[in-house]
Design an enzyme around this catalytic site. Sequence first.
Site, PDB file in Angstrom:
ATOM      1  N   LYS A  33       0.830  -1.205   0.000  1.00 35.70           N
ATOM      2  CA  LYS A  33       0.000   0.000   0.000  1.00 35.70           C
ATOM      3  C   LYS A  33       0.867   1.258   0.000  1.00 35.70           C
ATOM      4  O   LYS A  33       0.620   2.191  -0.749  1.00 35.70           O
ATOM      5  CB  LYS A  33      -0.901  -0.014   1.247  1.00 35.70           C
ATOM      6  CG  LYS A  33      -1.530   1.322   1.584  1.00 35.70           C
ATOM      7  CD  LYS A  33      -2.384   1.250   2.823  1.00 35.70           C
ATOM      8  CE  LYS A  33      -1.673   1.556   4.111  1.00 35.70           C
ATOM      9  NZ  LYS A  33      -1.360   2.972   4.382  1.00 35.70           N
ATOM     10  N   ASP A 316       4.591   0.712  11.906  1.00 31.23           N
ATOM     11  CA  ASP A 316       3.423  -0.022  11.393  1.00 31.23           C
ATOM     12  C   ASP A 316       3.390  -1.485  11.838  1.00 31.23           C
ATOM     13  O   ASP A 316       2.406  -2.182  11.596  1.00 31.23           O
ATOM     14  CB  ASP A 316       3.383   0.043   9.858  1.00 31.23           C
ATOM     15  CG  ASP A 316       2.978   1.422   9.360  1.00 31.23           C
ATOM     16  OD1 ASP A 316       2.541   2.253  10.172  1.00 31.23           O
ATOM     17  OD2 ASP A 316       3.104   1.674   8.144  1.00 31.23           O
ATOM     18  N   ARG A 408      -8.199  -0.973   4.879  1.00 31.30           N
ATOM     19  CA  ARG A 408      -7.391   0.112   4.310  1.00 31.30           C
ATOM     20  C   ARG A 408      -6.037  -0.416   3.844  1.00 31.30           C
ATOM     21  O   ARG A 408      -5.441   0.135   2.925  1.00 31.30           O
ATOM     22  CB  ARG A 408      -7.144   1.211   5.346  1.00 31.30           C
ATOM     23  CG  ARG A 408      -8.390   1.907   5.836  1.00 31.30           C
ATOM     24  CD  ARG A 408      -8.028   3.026   6.771  1.00 31.30           C
ATOM     25  NE  ARG A 408      -7.632   4.183   5.987  1.00 31.30           N
ATOM     26  CZ  ARG A 408      -7.982   5.429   6.263  1.00 31.30           C
ATOM     27  NH1 ARG A 408      -8.725   5.681   7.319  1.00 31.30           N
ATOM     28  NH2 ARG A 408      -7.591   6.414   5.508  1.00 31.30           N
TER      29      ARG A 408
HETATM   30  C1  UD1 Z   1       4.085   6.880   6.203  1.00 33.37           C
HETATM   31  C2  UD1 Z   1       3.309   5.604   5.999  1.00 33.37           C
HETATM   32  C3  UD1 Z   1       2.780   5.094   7.328  1.00 33.37           C
HETATM   33  C4  UD1 Z   1       3.908   4.943   8.323  1.00 33.37           C
HETATM   34  C5  UD1 Z   1       4.720   6.220   8.412  1.00 33.37           C
HETATM   35  C6  UD1 Z   1       5.972   6.089   9.268  1.00 33.37           C
HETATM   36  C7  UD1 Z   1       2.399   5.875   3.779  1.00 33.37           C
HETATM   37  C8  UD1 Z   1       1.190   6.008   2.945  1.00 33.37           C
HETATM   38  N1  UD1 Z   1       2.200   5.863   5.105  1.00 33.37           N
HETATM   39  O1  UD1 Z   1       3.168   7.839   6.737  1.00 33.37           O
HETATM   40  O2  UD1 Z   1       2.161   3.829   7.093  1.00 33.37           O
HETATM   41  O3  UD1 Z   1       3.378   4.648   9.588  1.00 33.37           O
HETATM   42  O4  UD1 Z   1       5.145   6.630   7.100  1.00 33.37           O
HETATM   43  O5  UD1 Z   1       6.777   5.072   8.798  1.00 33.37           O
HETATM   44  O6  UD1 Z   1       3.499   5.733   3.285  1.00 33.37           O
HETATM   45  N2  UD1 Z   1       5.088  14.596  10.751  1.00 33.37           N
HETATM   46  C9  UD1 Z   1       5.070  15.928  11.086  1.00 33.37           C
HETATM   47  N3  UD1 Z   1       4.871  16.827  10.083  1.00 33.37           N
HETATM   48  C10 UD1 Z   1       4.712  16.455   8.771  1.00 33.37           C
HETATM   49  C11 UD1 Z   1       4.745  15.079   8.444  1.00 33.37           C
HETATM   50  C12 UD1 Z   1       4.936  14.173   9.468  1.00 33.37           C
HETATM   51  O7  UD1 Z   1       5.216  16.290  12.243  1.00 33.37           O
HETATM   52  O8  UD1 Z   1       4.546  17.319   7.906  1.00 33.37           O
HETATM   53  C13 UD1 Z   1       5.275  13.609  11.830  1.00 33.37           C
HETATM   54  C14 UD1 Z   1       4.083  12.664  11.933  1.00 33.37           C
HETATM   55  O9  UD1 Z   1       3.058  13.235  12.712  1.00 33.37           O
HETATM   56  C15 UD1 Z   1       4.713  11.464  12.587  1.00 33.37           C
HETATM   57  C16 UD1 Z   1       6.121  11.453  11.980  1.00 33.37           C
HETATM   58  O10 UD1 Z   1       6.352  12.764  11.488  1.00 33.37           O
HETATM   59  O11 UD1 Z   1       4.794  11.668  13.966  1.00 33.37           O
HETATM   60  C17 UD1 Z   1       6.310  10.451  10.864  1.00 33.37           C
HETATM   61  O12 UD1 Z   1       5.406  10.726   9.839  1.00 33.37           O
HETATM   62  P1  UD1 Z   1       5.708  10.430   8.307  1.00 33.37           P
HETATM   63  O13 UD1 Z   1       7.046   9.793   8.162  1.00 33.37           O
HETATM   64  O14 UD1 Z   1       5.440  11.667   7.522  1.00 33.37           O
HETATM   65  O15 UD1 Z   1       4.595   9.354   7.970  1.00 33.37           O
HETATM   66  P2  UD1 Z   1       3.563   9.375   6.796  1.00 33.37           P
HETATM   67  O16 UD1 Z   1       4.230   9.749   5.516  1.00 33.37           O
HETATM   68  O17 UD1 Z   1       2.322  10.082   7.191  1.00 33.37           O
END
Ligand code: UD1
Length: 427
Positions: A33, A316, A408
Site C-alpha cells: 500500500k 506499522d 485500508r
Molecule cells: C508513512 C506511511 C505510514 C507509516 C509512516 C511512518 C504511507 C502512505 N504511510 O506515513 O504507514 O506509519 O510513514 O513510517 O506511506 N510529521 C510531522 N509533520 C509532517 C509530516 C509528518 O510532524 O509534515 C510527523 C508525523 O506526525 C509522525 C512522523 O512525522 O509523527 C512520521 O510521519 P511520516 O514519516 O510523515 O509518515 P507518513 O508519511 O504520514
Amino acid sequence: MQYVKLDGGEKMSSLRIRGGRRLDGEWTVGCAKNAVLPIMAASILSDDPTTLLDCPNLSDVKYMGDILRTLGSEVEERGHEMRIDPQGISSFEMPDDLAKRIRSSIFMLGPLLSRFRKATVTFPGGCEIGMRPIDLHLAGLRQLGVQVREEGGMVYCDGSGMRCGSVHFDYPSVGATENAMMAAVTLRGKTYLHNVAREPEIMDLQYFINAMGGKVSGAGTNTICVEGVTSLRGAVYRPMPDRIVAGTLLAAAAITGGYIRLNNAPCKDMLAIFSKLQEMDCVIGEKNTVVTLHAPKRLRAFPQLQTQPHPGFPTDMQVQMLTLATLAKGTSIVVENVFENRFTHAGDLNRMGANVVVNGRMAIVQGVDALYGTKVQARDLRGGAALAIAGLQAHGETIVDQAHFIDRGYDHLEDMLSALGADIHRE
Ligand code: UD1
C-alpha cells in the site's frame, strides 16, 4: 451483522475468529500500500497512461483512484491491474471529502505542483494514530520556492516561482520526502533533498519515476538527488511487496506457535522485524524473497522494542509485536517514537485478558498465560489487524468490529489467515 453503508462508502463488517488453531501454510505477499499510493500520485507527472501490476484491493487504493478520477484522470481496474490515464486532468484542486478521508491525498501536492505549478488541498485525514500535521511537507515545498497560504482548513500552493535547489528536512518524514521528490522532478537543474526518510517504499517511488524517464538517485540513503527533466512518459510497473503485510502474517503464525512460508517477501527490508521475532525465540529462515518462520511453543518476551524511522523498527508493525508480547513469557517494553497515539488497542487487549500498562509513549507488557475472546473494536488499520492476531490464539470467539479499518491496508486479511489454517470469517 448486516452490511451498512458508512459515510465514507465503506461497508460495516466484523471479523469473527475462533481461536486456538495452529497456523501452518504458505502465502505470496502482494504489493505494498505504501508504495502503491505515492506511485498512483506520481502517475500524473506524465500525460501518458501508466499500468500498475498486482495492485492490491484496498480501500485506500480505491480512494486514491477516486481522487485521480475527480481531478479528471481515467482510472480503470481490471482484476489486480490498474490503468491510469491522466491526460484529461484539468483540475489542481483536491476534492475536499476524499482528501479528508485518506491522508495519502497529501501525496498529490507534489505531482499537482509539478504539472500545474499550482495546487489546493484540504488538510488530510486518515487513521487517528496521532496529530499527523503536514508542516514538513509544506516546509519542503517552500524550500523549492512554492508560496504556501493556509486559510480556513485549506492549503493554497503557488508554484509559479518554483526552482531547483537544496531542501533540508528537520525530520525524515516519509510523505514529505516523497512529495518533494515528485515536485522537483520537472524543475530545471539538480535538487538535493537532505535528511530524507530512507524507507524502501521511497526507493520504489524512485524506480517508478525513473521508469517514467525521470532522473532520481540516492533514495534509501539520507540524501536524494533529483535531476530535472522536461517531460515524463507512462510506465508499466509492479510496485514492491508489502513488508508490513508480510510482518503481520509472520506475527500471526508466531502467536499460534505455528509455521509459515512467505513468498515474494521483501526480506532485505524486514531485518528489524526478523530480529525482534528471533528475540522471541522464533526461528527465521530467509533466502532471496522467501522467508520461513517456525514459532516456539511459547514466545519469549523481548526486553525492548523502540519504533524508529527505517531501518529502525517500523511503527506499522509495533502493535502486532505488542500483541505477541501479551502472551510471551516475561515482560516486554514497547516505546513508540514515531506517532504519539499508537497504543489505542491496549484497552481491548486487556479486556481479552492481557496485562498492558501504557504510560505516554511507553507500554509495559507483562505476558499472561491466556487471552479470552470477546467483542473488540478496530480503531485504526494496524491496531485492527493486531486484534485479529490476538483472536487467533484467544480461547473462544473474538469479534473484531469495524473491520473496514483493516481493509485500508490488507487485501482481505481473513482470506490470508484462513488460507494458513485460521478459523476466521467476515460477517
Ligand atoms: C508513512 C506511511 C505510514 C507509516 C509512516 C511512518 C504511507 C502512505 N504511510 O506515513 O504507514 O506509519 O510513514 O513510517 O506511506 N510529521 C510531522 N509533520 C509532517 C509530516 C509528518 O510532524 O509534515 C510527523 C508525523 O506526525 C509522525 C512522523 O512525522 O509523527 C512520521 O510521519 P511520516 O514519516 O510523515 O509518515 P507518513 O508519511 O504520514
